[in-house]
Design a protein around this motif. Sequence first.
Motif, PDB file in Angstrom:
ATOM      1  N   TYR A  90      27.377 -10.780   9.037  1.00 26.21           N
ATOM      2  CA  TYR A  90      28.016 -11.019  10.323  1.00 26.21           C
ATOM      3  C   TYR A  90      27.093 -11.824  11.247  1.00 26.21           C
ATOM      4  CZ  TYR A  90      30.413 -10.104  14.728  1.00 26.21           C
ATOM      5  OH  TYR A  90      31.069 -10.251  15.929  1.00 26.21           O
ATOM      6  N   PRO A  91      27.572 -12.943  11.809  1.00 27.87           N
ATOM      7  CA  PRO A  91      26.756 -13.767  12.715  1.00 27.87           C
ATOM      8  C   PRO A  91      26.820 -13.226  14.143  1.00 27.87           C
ATOM      9  CG  PRO A  91      28.855 -14.825  12.343  1.00 27.87           C
ATOM     10  CD  PRO A  91      28.857 -13.555  11.530  1.00 27.87           C
ATOM     11  N   PHE A  92      26.014 -12.241  14.420  1.00 22.75           N
ATOM     12  CA  PHE A  92      26.092 -11.477  15.670  1.00 22.75           C
ATOM     13  C   PHE A  92      25.960 -12.339  16.921  1.00 22.75           C
ATOM     14  CE2 PHE A  92      21.767 -11.390  14.062  1.00 22.75           C
ATOM     15  CZ  PHE A  92      20.989 -11.696  15.171  1.00 22.75           C
ATOM     16  N   ASP A  93      26.544 -11.821  18.019  1.00 22.24           N
ATOM     17  CA  ASP A  93      26.444 -12.444  19.346  1.00 22.24           C
ATOM     18  C   ASP A  93      25.049 -12.178  19.901  1.00 22.24           C
ATOM     19  OD1 ASP A  93      29.151 -12.050  18.731  1.00 22.24           O
ATOM     20  OD2 ASP A  93      29.722 -11.788  20.810  1.00 22.24           O
ATOM     21  N   ILE A  94      24.600 -13.074  20.744  1.00 20.55           N
ATOM     22  CA  ILE A  94      23.328 -12.880  21.437  1.00 20.55           C
ATOM     23  C   ILE A  94      23.678 -12.436  22.865  1.00 20.55           C
ATOM     24  CG2 ILE A  94      21.124 -13.911  22.081  1.00 20.55           C
ATOM     25  CD1 ILE A  94      21.797 -13.822  18.997  1.00 20.55           C
ATOM     26  N   ASP A  95      23.715 -11.121  23.074  1.00 22.09           N
ATOM     27  CA  ASP A  95      24.109 -10.561  24.370  1.00 22.09           C
ATOM     28  C   ASP A  95      22.946  -9.954  25.144  1.00 22.09           C
ATOM     29  OD1 ASP A  95      26.828 -11.227  24.199  1.00 22.09           O
ATOM     30  OD2 ASP A  95      27.257  -9.431  23.030  1.00 22.09           O
ATOM     31  N   THR A  96      21.916  -9.534  24.429  1.00 20.76           N
ATOM     32  CA  THR A  96      20.773  -8.881  25.068  1.00 20.76           C
ATOM     33  C   THR A  96      19.476  -9.520  24.569  1.00 20.76           C
ATOM     34  OG1 THR A  96      20.509  -7.232  23.314  1.00 20.76           O
ATOM     35  CG2 THR A  96      22.031  -6.673  25.120  1.00 20.76           C
ATOM     36  N   MET A  97      18.381  -9.216  25.240  1.00 22.77           N
ATOM     37  CA  MET A  97      17.086  -9.731  24.805  1.00 22.77           C
ATOM     38  C   MET A  97      16.740  -9.186  23.415  1.00 22.77           C
ATOM     39  SD  MET A  97      15.067 -12.034  25.678  1.00 22.77           S
ATOM     40  CE  MET A  97      15.413 -12.410  27.378  1.00 22.77           C
ATOM     41  N   GLY A 100      30.200 -17.694  29.838  1.00 23.30           N
ATOM     42  CA  GLY A 100      29.900 -16.323  30.236  1.00 23.30           C
ATOM     43  C   GLY A 100      28.852 -16.249  31.330  1.00 23.30           C
ATOM     44  N   MET A 101      28.749 -15.072  31.921  1.00 28.42           N
ATOM     45  CA  MET A 101      27.835 -14.845  33.044  1.00 28.42           C
ATOM     46  C   MET A 101      26.431 -14.421  32.591  1.00 28.42           C
ATOM     47  SD  MET A 101      29.842 -15.431  35.649  1.00 28.42           S
ATOM     48  CE  MET A 101      29.144 -14.609  37.062  1.00 28.42           C
ATOM     49  N   SER A 102      26.252 -14.109  31.308  1.00 27.19           N
ATOM     50  CA  SER A 102      24.962 -13.663  30.766  1.00 27.19           C
ATOM     51  C   SER A 102      24.419 -12.448  31.506  1.00 27.19           C
ATOM     52  CB  SER A 102      23.929 -14.796  30.801  1.00 27.19           C
ATOM     53  OG  SER A 102      24.338 -15.894  30.037  1.00 27.19           O
ATOM     54  N   GLU A 103      25.307 -11.564  31.945  1.00 25.12           N
ATOM     55  CA  GLU A 103      24.889 -10.409  32.749  1.00 25.12           C
ATOM     56  C   GLU A 103      23.965  -9.462  31.997  1.00 25.12           C
ATOM     57  OE1 GLU A 103      28.779  -9.091  33.897  1.00 25.12           O
ATOM     58  OE2 GLU A 103      28.683 -10.176  35.792  1.00 25.12           O
ATOM     59  N   ARG A 104      24.278  -9.172  30.735  1.00 23.91           N
ATOM     60  CA  ARG A 104      23.432  -8.249  29.971  1.00 23.91           C
ATOM     61  C   ARG A 104      22.089  -8.866  29.616  1.00 23.91           C
ATOM     62  NH1 ARG A 104      27.725  -6.597  25.509  1.00 23.91           N
ATOM     63  NH2 ARG A 104      28.604  -8.544  26.232  1.00 23.91           N
ATOM     64  N   MET A 105      22.061 -10.194  29.493  1.00 24.49           N
ATOM     65  CA  MET A 105      20.829 -10.882  29.116  1.00 24.49           C
ATOM     66  C   MET A 105      19.899 -11.035  30.311  1.00 24.49           C
ATOM     67  SD  MET A 105      19.083 -12.370  26.710  1.00 24.49           S
ATOM     68  CE  MET A 105      20.137 -12.787  25.358  1.00 24.49           C
ATOM     69  N   GLY A 106      20.466 -11.307  31.478  1.00 27.63           N
ATOM     70  CA  GLY A 106      19.642 -11.482  32.668  1.00 27.63           C
ATOM     71  C   GLY A 106      19.144 -12.903  32.873  1.00 27.63           C
ATOM     72  N   VAL A 107      19.308 -13.768  31.865  1.00 26.70           N
ATOM     73  CA  VAL A 107      18.960 -15.187  31.951  1.00 26.70           C
ATOM     74  C   VAL A 107      20.112 -15.967  31.318  1.00 26.70           C
ATOM     75  CG1 VAL A 107      16.462 -14.779  31.864  1.00 26.70           C
ATOM     76  CG2 VAL A 107      17.709 -15.188  29.746  1.00 26.70           C
ATOM     77  N   PRO A 108      20.236 -17.269  31.605  1.00 32.57           N
ATOM     78  CA  PRO A 108      21.314 -18.067  31.002  1.00 32.57           C
ATOM     79  C   PRO A 108      21.121 -18.199  29.488  1.00 32.57           C
ATOM     80  CG  PRO A 108      20.377 -19.210  32.902  1.00 32.57           C
ATOM     81  CD  PRO A 108      19.489 -18.045  32.583  1.00 32.57           C
ATOM     82  N   LYS A 109      21.759 -17.324  28.757  1.00 34.30           N
ATOM     83  CA  LYS A 109      21.516 -17.226  27.320  1.00 34.30           C
ATOM     84  C   LYS A 109      21.897 -18.479  26.539  1.00 34.30           C
ATOM     85  CE  LYS A 109      25.838 -14.772  26.325  1.00 34.30           C
ATOM     86  NZ  LYS A 109      26.373 -13.536  25.758  1.00 34.30           N
TER      87      LYS A 109
END
Length: 192
Positions: free
Chosen positions: A173-180, A5-14
């Motif tokens: 649920y093992p949630f995704d890490i998409d945001t800070m 993924g591009m890690s766009e929502r995170m802003g850093v390479p998650k």
Amino acid sequence: MLAAGMSERMGVPKMLLKYKGKSLVRNVIQASLSSELDGAVVVINSEIDGLLQEAMVPGVSKVFLNSCPGDGLSSSVKAGLCVLPAEAEAVIFLLGDQPLITEDEINRLIDEYAKGEYPYIYQSMYHGEIGHPVLFPRKMFSHLLNVRGDKGGRAVMKQYPRSVKYVEMDKEYPFDIDTMKDYKNLLRKEVS
């Protein structure tokens, strides 16, 4: 494992963020290597410095550098399928940004598949909420290869809803890490 993924929502390479002393992607790789899977293929974003080193660990069968991650999730799905060994009966899709996935969930899907019953796709469920990992048998590979854009296996499951069996994992649920914010929630779990 899909980790391109591009890690766009995170802003850093998650994928490189740390959890329990390892990167997010390394946690998921470790779960796959500790499971009953016969092999592990990791599809990564070729533009993220350091990700290749994180993915190339003993036990990983292949690491594929996705040079077109901007083409969406389907580009990673196709890449992963294309590098599977010819004898692979099925594939389990894991997400590199779900470090709370354990070998238990992977093994539960493998056990369901081993029963040899209809339906053909096994999707994890967490107290009624659907998620990953998801197992697709070889019979469905051609359908996955036809998916376009930012769609993955969900498009195939929508097309063949009667071919999906939900497998309850009996855990949160093992949630995704998409945001800070997601990452901070994950770190809170680490210390609790």
